[in-house]
Every structure is written in C-alpha cells, then in structure tokens.
Enzyme design. Structure first.
Site, PDB file in Angstrom:
ATOM      1  N   HIS A   4      36.108  34.845  36.330  1.00  0.00           N
ATOM      2  CA  HIS A   4      37.544  35.168  36.230  1.00  0.00           C
ATOM      3  C   HIS A   4      38.275  34.762  37.498  1.00  0.00           C
ATOM      4  O   HIS A   4      37.782  34.946  38.600  1.00  0.00           O
ATOM      5  CB  HIS A   4      37.785  36.629  35.852  1.00  0.00           C
ATOM      6  CG  HIS A   4      37.329  37.647  36.841  1.00  0.00           C
ATOM      7  ND1 HIS A   4      38.090  38.015  37.929  1.00  0.00           N
ATOM      8  CD2 HIS A   4      36.201  38.392  36.903  1.00  0.00           C
ATOM      9  CE1 HIS A   4      37.432  38.966  38.614  1.00  0.00           C
ATOM     10  NE2 HIS A   4      36.286  39.200  38.019  1.00  0.00           N
TER      11      HIS A   4
ATOM     12  N   ASP B  98      34.092  38.416  43.910  1.00  0.00           N
ATOM     13  CA  ASP B  98      34.648  38.942  42.664  1.00  0.00           C
ATOM     14  C   ASP B  98      36.022  38.348  42.435  1.00  0.00           C
ATOM     15  O   ASP B  98      37.000  38.910  42.853  1.00  0.00           O
ATOM     16  CB  ASP B  98      34.699  40.467  42.737  1.00  0.00           C
ATOM     17  CG  ASP B  98      35.033  41.123  41.409  1.00  0.00           C
ATOM     18  OD1 ASP B  98      35.022  40.428  40.393  1.00  0.00           O
ATOM     19  OD2 ASP B  98      35.311  42.341  41.407  1.00  0.00           O
TER      20      ASP B  98
ATOM     21  N   GLU C 243      41.023  39.554  34.459  1.00  0.00           N
ATOM     22  CA  GLU C 243      39.882  40.414  34.145  1.00  0.00           C
ATOM     23  C   GLU C 243      40.051  41.790  34.775  1.00  0.00           C
ATOM     24  O   GLU C 243      39.710  42.804  34.180  1.00  0.00           O
ATOM     25  CB  GLU C 243      38.569  39.771  34.638  1.00  0.00           C
ATOM     26  CG  GLU C 243      37.303  40.470  34.124  1.00  0.00           C
ATOM     27  CD  GLU C 243      36.717  41.516  35.059  1.00  0.00           C
ATOM     28  OE1 GLU C 243      35.736  42.158  34.684  1.00  0.00           O
ATOM     29  OE2 GLU C 243      37.256  41.712  36.189  1.00  0.00           O
TER      30      GLU C 243
END
Lengths: 467, 467
Positions: A289, A301, A335
C-alpha cells in the site's frame, strides 16, 4: 568470530543445495531459474534505491495529503522504469484526515515533595480521531488496565480521561499476535470509554520495544456514542504513569489536538502490468500500500511492500521471463485509514472477462523473510507447500494458512482467489510501526532484497505451474 | 498494516502449535517445558541487561587489555548471579597486541584539475599486524583485485603498497560464505604481497553493507617472509580508490600505525557450572568468547554469545530444572587473535574422569535465530533433527552439518564430542563485525532473547534424552 573457522559454511550451503535439487524433475530447472532471479536482485536490484527516493523525496503520504499525490506520480514513474508495458491510475474516494499540528499532552500532578508539577508527555493522536478544536480537554486520569476493569469501574469513568495501559504480551513469539490482542484498545477503546462518559482516551502504544516512541494508527468510532479525542503515548511514559496511578496517586492530563477530517478526496491505486503471453485474462495481482501514516516516511509500512512488488515486475523483465499470465502490480491507496483502495480494486479492478488468478501482498515490513501466509483452499495450499524446498535456500521455510494482507484479502473474500502475504521476521516490526522511526535508515538493503527474491520466485512458480 | 486484518495471526499460530504437538508421546511434555523456558526468558530474561553492563561498563576487551581483566570479573559476578553453583578461572597465555593509537592513512594524488591532493582515509590496522614504528610507510599503490592478478603482476609489486579490492560476492545468500571467500585476503594477503616485495597492504573490508566502516580482524603472517604493515578501509573508500586506480590514474598511500605486540600475558576462560544430578562427570559445555576487537564494544562479537550462554544457566535454574549432566558455561579467552582459550580448554578442561558430552557455542551474532549448525556423527545429527518440530515455533527451522563455533570445535576434533553453534540470521552481521559499530545499541532485545530460548531448549533436550 574469526574467518578461519568459517570454512564449513560453504559446505553447509552445498548441503542445502543438494537437498533442494535431489527432489527431482523440473525442480532442478526451477532451482536454477530461482537462482537467476536471486542473482539479479542481489546484484542489480532497485528496491532499496526506489525506497530511498520514495522515503526521502516524498516522505509520509497519508490519504489526501499532497505527498499522496506525489507518491502516485513516483509510482507511475517507477513502474515504467521497472519495465511495465502498461501503467494507469484507478480512482477511489478516500478519507482525508489531518493531524493539524503537533499533539500536546501534559501530565499535571503533585510531585513527591508536594510541588505542583506539569510534565510534557510525547503523544500522537490516533488516526481518524477528532481533536479538541480551538480548546483543550483537561480532566483527572482513570487507569484502566483492560476492558474487564473498564466494566467494573464504569461508574468512575464519567468526566475522566481514561488511560488504557494494556501491554504487549511478551511471551507471544510472534509480535503480531500481541498486536492483534492489544490493538483492540486503540481501535474500540475510545468509544467503549465514551459510552460511560469519558472525555478523552490515552492508550499505551501498541508495541513491545525498549524506547518511548508513541505509535499512531487508526481508531474506529462507534457512531452511537459521542466521539472523543484520543492519543497514544510511548511505553516508558505509559510505565511511569501506570505505576503512579496504580499506587493511588492522582494525575490529570491536559490534551490539545488539532486533528480533524477534511472532505473526502480522490486518490488512486497505482497500477503497472506486464501482459500475459498465454492467459492474458488471468490476473496475478502483486501489491503493497502506497499510503502511510504521517509522522515518518512509511519505510516499512508500507514503502517496503511497494518496492517489493515493483521489484517482482522489474526482475521478471530484466531476466527475460515472459509470464503466461498478466502480472499486475498494484500500489493500493488508503490501507491505513479506510481500505478504500483495496475495496475499489476488488469491486471494479476486474473486467468482466478477467479472472483474479492469485494475489500476493507485502505489508509486514522489510525484514528477513521467513515464509508466506495464505488464504487458499487445501489443494492450492498443498501445491504451494511442495515448492518450499525451492525457497528454503532463500530463507522461506513455511507456507501456512493465515492472514494474507489487507489489500488482497478482498479478492479471496469476493472471488475465492487464493491470496498470500510475505512473512518477514517480525521481532523488529513493532519498534517502528506507525512511529517517527519508520524511516529509510531502518530498512536493511539485503533483507529487503531477500523479500523480493522470495516473492518473485513464488510468482514465477505460480505463473509457470498454476495453482 | 492495520490491526483489523491481523485477526488471523493467532489462528496461524495455533496451527503451528497443533503441528508441533501432533507428533506424539513425550513431545507434548517437551513442548510445554520449552514454552516454560521461553516464557521465563521473554518475561524475566537477563541477557539484554547483562550485555548492556558488559558493553557499557567494560567495552572492547582485546586479549591482554585492562578491559579483558574487567570482563573476566564481570563474567564471574554474572555467572554467580545467574545461579552457578561453582565459578572459577582457567588460566592461559594469550598474545597482547595493541593498536597503540589511531591509524593514519592518507591518499596522495593529483586531482582532476591537476591539483596535488591529500585525503584522509578511515582505516583500521588489521589485528596482530606490525605497525610503522616511529615513522610511516609511503609508496605508490598497486590495485590487486584477486590473487590470480597478484601472480600476474608480481613483477610490479616491489616497493608498492598493495591494495586488495576483493569484494563480498553479493549473490551468496549467506554472508558468511562471502566472508569465507574474501577473508583470505585479510588473513594471508599481506604475506603473499610481502613475498613479492610489497611494503604494506591495504585491504577492502570484509563486508557487504552500505556504509564506510573499516573492519579490523586478525591477519596471519607467513614467518618466512618479512612482516609488513596492513590495514582495512571501508567499502565506499575502497570503491573510489579502486575505480581511480582501475582507470589508470596514480595514487600513493601514506600509512602510520603504532600497532605492536607486548609480551604474552595471562588471560582466563571464565567458567560457571551447575553440577549434574545423575551424570555429573558428563560435561555439557556452553560458551561464547569474552574477548573482542578494540574499536567498539564487541556487542555482537561476541558479547551476545557470552550472555546467551549465561542465560541458558540462569533459565534452567530459574525454572527449577535440575540437569542430569553438568552444565558448564565457558566464556572463552582470546578467540579473536589466537584461540588460546579454546585450545587450553580442550587440552586441560577435562579432568581424567570427565567426558565432554556436548558443546554449544553462540558466536554468530545476536540476530533472530534460524537454526543450529553441527559437527556430529550421523546418528547424533539425526537425533537432533527429530527435535526440529519442537524448536520451529521459536524460529529454529534447521539443524544441519557445518561449522560449530571456533571455541567448541576443538572438542570435536580432539574427542569427537558433538558440537553445535546457534545460527542467527546473518544478513546484518557483517555490517557490524569488527567495526566501531559493534555496540549495544545494535542488538535487538527480543532477537537476542530468542537465541537464548532456542539454546536453552536444545540443551534441555540433549540433557533429558541424551545424544
């Protein structure tokens, strides 16, 4: 360790190689092909350099932010450079939450010598939370160690700031298990406290490390109760405040947050493809993402997942592999605080004459790979498990049922498409997750590359042999 | 990654647990016992705190240094605190090499604009090397990419400083394989160049990272040729100097080093035991090496191994396990530049009525564990491999023949004692190995703990079931 005594390492590696190749028939060809994949990635790989550009020229890229659009442009450029024969954007509506400035949390108490004291506590508003507007919230703090205790003390909650001090369970080997357990306090804790009249919530960060980083992340309000401001604090602060309150001493918090929502806006799934030669309508989706939380660069992340996915495409092109099926890289939008990109992709990403054949995601960090976690039927799972000996030399030892990545799971849920997620070693992940420390410098070049090696190898096997 | 989509992690973990326990009979009891070991280490473990004390109050502890003696005292104190019923020192003579001050390396060349230029290059003398006395060595540099090239260019070597620019091979999945291959340039390169009249040697560091840290480590002079000074430089410097020379441009080095040997001195293997209840004369040796290189704290090499070994003893005591065999923790002296502690231990560590039953070492870093590497006969190896399902939940997936740690290998060579080494993931190891970066901050608490969990579990199984 001296060099002299490392002479047997090569012997040990030859042993693994023999084990792998002894299995038979096409696996020798596959071993050599996967070695070719690995050699290319470890010698000419672009994942690390691509991640550096994303982290250092774009940075954090929360849905709706200016950096989100910059990241989309980076995605198209990088997919083209990797060799995609087609690139395009798929629009979707996304929430546009903003922090609005620095969160300010102050602990107010009388110190051991009887002196009134104010101490700044490092805090980050939870994502999707409301702020305090142009004012602040100030109230006595009620220590709540878990939801059972909340129910027992519900009569005391009204007018208080609830401090949830639920720790990561250190005895779980997999930190994701601790996260699954503790994460509910971030997600539902604010509304559960609001139900009993709390005016704000502070949570112990969802982490098990040794530092004091606050970890943000989405909260999810129950629309039947008032929305209240909420923020996370680091483990060291949580420890002293927890001990202070547990000993019966008083403490109040003053919290100011400018967090708020702007109107929904348009974001895009960023897509790049190589058309399949034999079954062009069978789509193998590979993604990460593109959005991230705002405090840092979203390196783990999920910048890592984006560059992993792009690296699969780059490598297949670089070594001259012509896929039978269409390889589609998707850098998913939103996300973190809505999942609207993944929802949009599953709903409209498939033309009527296409099939979602397989989905693979990387959204568990850049660390040394350990396995794949899958949602698939038994036959598909067993077929993949047969390939484990081919992946073992590259560090992947297990292919097991489990989570498969938030962005590709809708393909399983909606179409029964088998989906999987790369499982990197997770011991370091929650030191960085949703913190200011999730920066490029905390990604290891070779560990990142090894993730791409295993993802590319799995895609090669699935494309070649089918599922 | 959001919390919502991690709900299946626990399911995945339960699946692993079922796999483990489905194997039968005593393995359920063993699974529960190993879980007890793991819970204690992850909740009450002292490895990380012990390492912090060693790194921050002792620091680097090369053989013969004052810190070496301080480290020995730390070892006795820490072993007593861990619950050893007996502690003692075992003396051995060790070399006493000193760096003698900061290495000074200057590159002298004419820059692109024709301007004479001097540039400081960060360098570390190799260990056991001679220095330049009160003067310096200055000479033109001859680029040598490998030993084949040295032989071809041997006529050009006289009077030069040879620069070996042999890189880590990035395509090897295991960095230790690259180290085994490249390490020979550090170990034998200086004498091979001296044989043809070189006046000094500079080596590209034995590493594959992205930084410019020089990596020291022992060299081994051939006593039939003159000893010449030698040092390592970082990869970024090696790259530009290598490219400069490869393009045909000239460059000279001026090198000063105060490195020298002092007379041999006395060091000690530091030993702590729990006496076996049933077979007290059967000795299970568990160790790491207490000495380290001087530029940093020896946190990974091999402070981690020392605290791993001590943690095995502490944990067995803490959970009330009474070993059948004598558990003997040995913090070995002088692994880095002589191996005299290990040699002494194998020669005199065994009383005539004792048997060295098993040896286990940790000397490959503090990183997330992957397996064990063994020297053992086939039956012993197969017996250990049966236990893999018990270790899998804790990250150990393979027990394979190979290297078993420099300090315990003499037990195999001399007595055919089966020996093994913990194999942590190695991708990060050569970023730190023998550099100024090998400090406590580069050790991860839970990864360190997981190494101790697996070591303690293996020792429990060997003590309980025999080999």
């Amino acid at each position: 360790m001296t060099v002299i005594h490392k002479r047997l390492w090569m012997k040990s590696m030859s042993f693994c190689w023999l084990l792998t190749t002894a299995i038979g028939y096409a696996q020798n060809i596959d071993s050599l092909f996967i070695k070719k994949i690995s050699n290319d990635i470890l010698t000419n790989g672009k994942a690390y350099d691509n991640l550096k550009v994303l982290c250092k020229t774009v940075g954090g890229r929360l849905s709706g932010s200016a950096q989100m659009y910059k990241a989309e442009a980076w995605g198209i450029t990088t997919l083209k450079a990797a060799g995609a024969d087609t690139t395009y954007l798929q629009a979707c509506k996304v929430p546009h939450w903003v922090r609005g400035g620095q969160d300010k949390l102050t602990a107010i108490y009388t110190d051991a010598k009887g002196k009134p004291t104010k101490k700044t506590v490092d805090a980050l508003s939870l994502g999707n939370a409301i702020g305090t507007g142009n004012t602040f919230v100030q109230a006595p703090v009620l220590l709540i160690n878990n939801f059972d205790e909340l129910e027992k003390k519900k009569a005391e909650v009204k007018g208080k700031i609830v401090f949830y001090n639920y720790p990561f369970n250190p005895t779980y080997i997999q930190p994701f298990t601790a996260y699954a357990e503790a994460g509910v306090y971030r997600r539902t804790g604010p509304s559960r406290a609001a139900k009993y009249g709390a005016v704000a919530v502070i949570v112990r960060s969802m982490a098990g490390g040794t530092d004091n980083q606050p970890h943000t992340g989405a909260t999810l309000y129950d629309t039947t109760v008032p929305k209240i401001p909420c923020a996370a604090i680091g483990l060291q602060d949580a420890d002293w405040i927890g001990q202070w309150l547990a000993s019966g001493k008083k403490l109040a918090f003053n919290y100011q947050s400018a967090a708020h929502f702007l109107p929904d806006t348009i974001a895009h799934n960023v897509i790049g493809e190589i058309k399949g030669s034999t079954f062009p309508k069978e789509i193998i989706t590979i993604g990460g993402h593109l959005d991230s939380w705002d405090p840092a660069e979203g390196a783990n992340d999920d910048g890592a997942g984006c560059v992993h996915a792009i690296e699969v495409l780059r490598t297949l092109q670089a070594i001259g592999y012509q896929p039978k099926r269409t390889i589609r890289i998707v850098l998913f939008a939103n996300e973190e605080n809505g999942l609207r990109g993944a929802t949009q992709y599953a709903e409209t990403g498939k033309k009527t004459d296409e099939t979602f054949y397989f989905g693979l995601e990387s959204d568990a960090g850049s660390f040394t790979p350990r396995g794949f976690s899958c949602m698939a039927n038994t036959a598909q799972l067993e077929k993949m498990q047969v390939w484990i000996p081919l992946l073992k030399p590259y560090g992947v030892y297990h292919i097991t049922p489990g989570n498969a990545g938030a962005d590709v799971e809708p393909l399983y849920e909606k179409f029964k498409t088998p989906v999987a997620e790369l499982v990197p070693d997770a011991q370091r992940y929650f030191d960085l997750h949703h913190t200011r420390a999730d920066v490029f410098e905390n990604v290891h070049k070779r560990e990142l590359a090894m993730g791409a090696v295993n993802m590319t190898a799995l895609i090669y096997l699935i494309d070649t042999y089918g599922l």
